[in-house]
Write an enzyme that holds these catalytic residues in place. Sequence first.
Site, PDB file in Angstrom:
ATOM      1  CG  HIS A 163      37.126  24.381  17.568  1.00 17.42           C
ATOM      2  ND1 HIS A 163      36.741  22.975  17.981  1.00 17.42           N
ATOM      3  CD2 HIS A 163      36.730  24.192  16.205  1.00 17.42           C
ATOM      4  CE1 HIS A 163      36.395  22.259  17.013  1.00 17.42           C
ATOM      5  NE2 HIS A 163      36.179  22.932  16.039  1.00 17.42           N
ATOM      6  CB  SER A 285      41.297  45.601  42.365  1.00 14.82           C
ATOM      7  OG  SER A 285      42.196  45.037  43.461  1.00 14.82           O
ATOM      8  CE  LYS A 291      42.283  42.931  38.183  1.00 15.73           C
ATOM      9  NZ  LYS A 291      42.556  41.996  37.079  1.00 15.73           N
ATOM     10  CD  GLU A 298      34.387  39.313  36.643  1.00 16.25           C
ATOM     11  OE1 GLU A 298      34.211  38.996  37.881  1.00 16.25           O
ATOM     12  OE2 GLU A 298      34.914  40.049  36.125  1.00 16.25           O
TER      13      GLU A 298
END
Length: 455
Positions: A163, A285, A291, A298
């Site tokens: 979980h 970024s 960043k 992704e």
Amino acid sequence: MSTSTPQTTTVGNIDDEILAFTAGKDLVLDLQLAEADCIGSAAHVTMLSRMPVQPPVLTPDEAAAVRAELAKVLERVRAGDFEIVPADQDVHLAVERTLTETLGDLGKKIHTGRSRNDQVAVDLRLFGKQRLLDLMEDTALLATALTTFGEKHVKLPMVGRTHMQPAMPSSVGLWATSHAEAALEDLESLRHVFTLNDQCPLGAAAGYGVPLPIDRQLTSDLLGFARPIHNVSHAINARGKLEYQILQAMGQLMITVSRIAQDLMLYTLPEFGYFRIPKAFGTGSSIMPNKNNPDVLELLRSKAALVLGHGQAVGMILHAAPGGYNRDLQDTKEPFLEGLAITRASVRILARCVEGLDVNPERLRNAFDGGVFATDAALAKVAEGMPFRDAYHYVKAHLDELDQADPDEAIALKTHLGGTAGLDFSLYRTRIHQSMEHVRGARDHFETTTAKLFR
Ligand code: ARG
């Protein structure tokens, strides 16, 4: 070469808008199949020249002349110097046009006893075979990267989760080789579809054979296939269905890829800090100077979705397809070719990422709270003779006593097969080695067999 009739390979009606609609992206996509088309045609004309008919459709010398021209086309294809024009509709007629321009009537004979239906099917299988071999090799390399990383950190504790919550003591070795084993199972699926793909549809023509003594076994052998597809109608009906199966096998692999990427995104979050991905895999970024984003990981998630979607698209095109060739089949080409390209690129980039992974042993060990040892503590009581449910309740009432437990000791205790201290790395190495050998053997066979066609 002298010719008696006009040099045209145009088939069907010509209306620019309809032609553009029906050809679709074939003018571009088919360039990927041009090499296979030349190889398939070389085998076909060789077979035609050995056909026992009088007068011969092609003499051995004529077949040799066609193969020599095909070799030149092949060179142009490889140099990026081959073009499919709108009137060609696709690569098959583009190659025939090119041969007819140089060889005259001889060029017009090469389509004897075949159809674009069996031709495109063989092209896709020849192309698919090479891409599957590349993909299987790259998948074995991904499994290697994961196994190597796992073996290096076999004794490094890592919290095991259910979980997503802390659950039981685990290790980096167990995490990495769980994914290696998944990739090796996906490799089995790829090998299965490789075997299905390794059958020759040529000679099926439009799907019903031809009233000529063609030798389908010979064409299959000349192209290095394991066997011809037996039933000529099945040879045509299998188009698209095979692509669907290959996409499904690639979908399995992409699920593995995407789940590894997802794990890495989690475990590299600053809040976790278990692993660091190589610097080159992060991007900045345009507004936030702080960043460093895991864009590659992704994109691996979205690539998996794309490959699964491409499989779905092909399945939808196929599920109610009437028997025999239907033009719908052409639309299975793009998702198939794209699926092959995406999957390979994804597997390769992930392998590079895994090869460059860094671990942070301190963060990994600090993530263990007492609760993670609870189940092990209950089982220690069981080993002393307490019934499990009593041990469970005892530990639950004394969770605070577990804070001093040692993660390194905990993972050393699971010595059974496949546990943190029972991993058999030679098992992974053997499976990887066998896959590599299979790829090497199949590639050698394909390359030496098809090279003979042009000698
Ligand atoms: N470009 C076509 C395809 O990919 C080739 C086969 C055309 N056959 C036909 N009967 N129109 O399906």
